[in-house]
Write an enzyme that holds these catalytic residues in place. Structure first.
Site, mmCIF file in Angstrom:
data_model
loop_
_atom_site.group_PDB
_atom_site.id
_atom_site.type_symbol
_atom_site.label_atom_id
_atom_site.label_comp_id
_atom_site.label_asym_id
_atom_site.label_seq_id
_atom_site.Cartn_x
_atom_site.Cartn_y
_atom_site.Cartn_z
ATOM 1 N N ASP A 16 0.885 -1.150 0.000
ATOM 2 C CA ASP A 16 0.000 0.000 0.000
ATOM 3 C C ASP A 16 0.937 1.218 0.000
ATOM 4 O O ASP A 16 2.133 1.083 0.272
ATOM 5 C CB ASP A 16 -0.876 -0.052 1.263
ATOM 6 N N ASP A 18 -0.056 5.135 0.989
ATOM 7 C CA ASP A 18 -0.271 6.095 2.086
ATOM 8 C C ASP A 18 -0.328 5.385 3.431
ATOM 9 O O ASP A 18 -1.167 4.512 3.641
ATOM 10 C CB ASP A 18 -1.586 6.854 1.859
ATOM 11 N N ASP A 172 -1.355 -0.545 6.172
ATOM 12 C CA ASP A 172 -1.490 0.126 7.471
ATOM 13 C C ASP A 172 -2.948 0.271 7.886
ATOM 14 O O ASP A 172 -3.238 0.556 9.032
ATOM 15 C CB ASP A 172 -0.877 1.531 7.417
#
Length: 199
Positions: A16, A18, A172
């Site tokens: 991922d 961001d 995250d």
């Protein structure tokens, strides 16, 4: 803090962007607060984190549901992205995850699967010094269904030529972790490896 490692079974790595490779979450949050504040919405960090990885337009649709507002999702979503772009130079690289990516660059297929938009995703990779390390990027522009739907990660696997079960996803956000598990991939939460933005 423990060291981030890959799973011995992994034959392809999907990151991922961001909050995983780039610590953009504080910048995104301030951008949302700046824009939504103009519409009288006090956007909480708790709700922001619950929608981590969801594209801006869909986030505004969700905000309309929760706050009972009728913002033009397309318009306000793009307004937020413009505000974010104005501030994005403030982001920081997330070193433990970037170190891992660099360690396996050229050894295993690598892709980035993001809920962000294509142009800004490449700009982010440039700011954190990863533009030359990434060949495969699947963004919100490339899929019909964003996370927590598995489409983003399944497209990454397809483009890497690696079976989903052999892919390890680094994430995250909860929507991304759900997407990775739905895709049948090895899901790794990276927030155990750095100081994370908190509600």
């Amino acid at each position: 803090m423990k060291k981030l490692e890959i799973d011995p079974k992994a034959k392809g790595l999907i990151f991922d962007l961001d909050g995983t490779l780039a610590d953009t979450m504080p910048v995104h949050f301030v951008a949302y607060q700046n824009i939504l504040g103009k519409y009288g919405i006090d956007y909480s960090a708790k709700m922001f984190l619950a929608l981590a990885g969801v594209p801006a337009v869909e986030t505004i649709e969700k905000i309309n549901e929760v706050y009972g507002t009728s913002l033009n999702a397309e318009e306000v979503g793009h307004e937020k992205e413009a505000e974010y772009e104005r501030m994005m130079h403030e982001m920081k690289p997330i070193e433990p995850v970037i170190d891992l990516l660099k360690r396996y660059h050229g050894k295993l297929p690598i892709a980035v699967g993001t809920g962000g938009y294509n142009r800004l995703a490449w700009k982010t990779l440039e700011i954190i010094g990863l533009k030359d390390y990434i060949e495969i990027l699947v963004s919100a522009n490339d899929v019909q269904n964003s996370k927590p739907h598995p489409e983003t990660f399944l497209r990454c696997a397809e483009q890497m030529g690696v079976a989903p079960a052999d892919c390890q996803v680094f994430e995250d956000g909860e929507p991304g972790m759900i997407a990775a598990r739905k895709a049948g991939m090895i899901a790794t939460l990276v927030t155990d490896y750095y100081d994370v933005f908190k509600a």
